[in-house]
Design a protein around this motif. Structure first.
Motif, mmCIF file in Angstrom:
data_model
loop_
_atom_site.group_PDB
_atom_site.id
_atom_site.type_symbol
_atom_site.label_atom_id
_atom_site.label_comp_id
_atom_site.label_asym_id
_atom_site.label_seq_id
_atom_site.Cartn_x
_atom_site.Cartn_y
_atom_site.Cartn_z
ATOM 1 N N ARG A 97 -131.688 -7.490 -0.344
ATOM 2 C CA ARG A 97 -131.259 -8.430 -1.108
ATOM 3 C C ARG A 97 -129.669 -7.927 -1.506
ATOM 4 O O ARG A 97 -129.404 -6.893 -1.872
ATOM 5 C CB ARG A 97 -131.946 -8.504 -2.080
ATOM 6 N N ASN A 98 -128.910 -9.086 -1.755
ATOM 7 C CA ASN A 98 -127.327 -8.887 -2.110
ATOM 8 C C ASN A 98 -126.623 -7.944 -1.215
ATOM 9 O O ASN A 98 -126.250 -6.786 -1.806
ATOM 10 C CB ASN A 98 -127.257 -8.436 -3.654
ATOM 11 N N THR A 121 -123.763 -6.251 0.763
ATOM 12 C CA THR A 121 -122.163 -6.090 0.532
ATOM 13 C C THR A 121 -121.524 -6.446 1.550
ATOM 14 O O THR A 121 -121.694 -6.268 2.845
ATOM 15 C CB THR A 121 -122.075 -4.604 0.351
ATOM 16 N N ALA A 143 -127.320 -14.196 -0.030
ATOM 17 C CA ALA A 143 -127.351 -13.018 -0.572
ATOM 18 C C ALA A 143 -128.663 -12.511 -1.134
ATOM 19 O O ALA A 143 -129.194 -11.519 -0.974
ATOM 20 C CB ALA A 143 -125.872 -12.899 -1.636
ATOM 21 N N GLN A 144 -129.211 -13.530 -1.781
ATOM 22 C CA GLN A 144 -130.396 -13.509 -2.868
ATOM 23 C C GLN A 144 -131.686 -13.677 -2.054
ATOM 24 O O GLN A 144 -132.813 -13.207 -2.819
ATOM 25 C CB GLN A 144 -130.135 -14.299 -3.872
#
Length: 316
Positions: A83-84, A86, A295-296
């Protein structure tokens, strides 16, 4: 592999001598679970389409289970756990070590990554000094599209028509030049079994791209109706009927605009297509931007993978 190629060529000669048939194409290369990862290289540079993605190398892909074998086929997937992440979600982009100019390219694909919000998966070929040596997008689409696009990208001076294509396919632009706001010549297809969730629901099928000096054609055959000549290893496009896409015409010297193409499979996210059309797609209700959604929501990409039985290249 070398022995099998010799046998196939010898077999074609026997058929001709016996007066049974004359094979138009003979096998040049076969890529499958025996040699795929020895024959393709992992691209680890930045995404040219500005996607929210990080392309990883062979070691990372193997350690993270993004590339390998599944169900007797080649598996190419994406990170669906982090999750998320970079800088973008981990994925793979592979290109063949060998380059080709013209031929018949037959891909037996059991599953594709498309039909998922944020995903932009493609099976394509391209040459050096892009776009001067051309690009052929055989399978391509974004987000929740139910059908795909088949597109050519070239340098200036190439205009091609749609003569001989299925009437359900629409050539939206005849100018294949990529530049000055133009994005190549592209067919929009209509067969929902040829792409995304519809394709995966039937266990996939065969995509065939025939590239000659006079035309570039793309055919699709669902798993339940693959031509017997393909199954037998003696493909004959003259028996297949109309292709989904046929680019031809006097406005382009194909031989001067296309050459030395590598075969590519990739999965990217968002970027210049999936990201740019996010707000006008059904996916917009899921998140304000494509990057935010990708990303989420890692679990959304569990099904974002290629499952490739084989890619076979034939030459006249």
């Amino acid at each position: 592999m070398r022995t099998s190629r010799l046998l196939l060529r010898f077999g074609a000669s026997l058929f001709c001598a016996a007066g049974i048939t004359s094979a138009t194409y003979v096998i040049e290369d076969i890529y499958d679970t025996d040699n795929f990862f020895d024959s393709f290289n992992f691209y680890t540079g930045g995404d040219p389409t500005a996607g929210f993605v990080k392309y990883v190398g062979a070691v990372t892909a193997n350690d993270s289970s993004l590339a390998g074998y599944s169900s007797g086929a080649v598996y190419l997937g994406v990170d669906h756990k982090t999750r998320n992440p970079t800088g973008g979600r981990d994925s793979v982009r592979l290109a063949s070590n060998k380059a080709y100019t013209k031929g018949l390219f037959i891909a037996d694909i059991a599953h594709m990554p498309n039909g998922i919000c944020g995903v932009w998966g493609a099976f394509w070929t391209f040459g050096p000094n892009w776009p001067s040596s051309g690009e052929i997008d055989i399978i391509e689409g974004v987000n929740m599209q139910a059908t795909d696009s088949i597109t050519l990208h070239t340098s200036p001076g190439c205009t091609l028509g749609s003569t001989g294509s299925l009437p359900t396919s629409n050539l939206s632009n005849t100018n294949c030049n990529t530049g000055n706001g133009n994005d190549g010549c592209s067919f929009s297809t209509a067969n929902t079994e040829a792409f995304g969730t519809g394709f995966n629901a039937i266990g996939g099928g065969i995509y065939a791209m025939e590239w000659t000096s006079s035309a570039i054609k793309v055919y699709f055959f669902p798993r339940y109706s693959i031509p017997a000549d393909i199954t037998a290893g003696h493909p004959d496009p003259t028996r297949w009927g109309m292709p989904m896409a046929s680019f031809s015409g006097s406005g382009c010297d194909i031989d001067s605009h296309f050459g030395q193409h590598a075969i590519v499979f990739d999965i990217t996210f968002c970027g210049q297509w999936a990201g740019n059309v996010w707000s006008s797609s059904p996916c917009a209700s899921k998140a304000p931007t494509c990057n935010a959604y990708v990303a989420q929501n890692p679990a959304a990409f569990t099904g974002a993978y290629w499952l490739i039985n084989s890619v076979k290249v034939y030459q006249e």
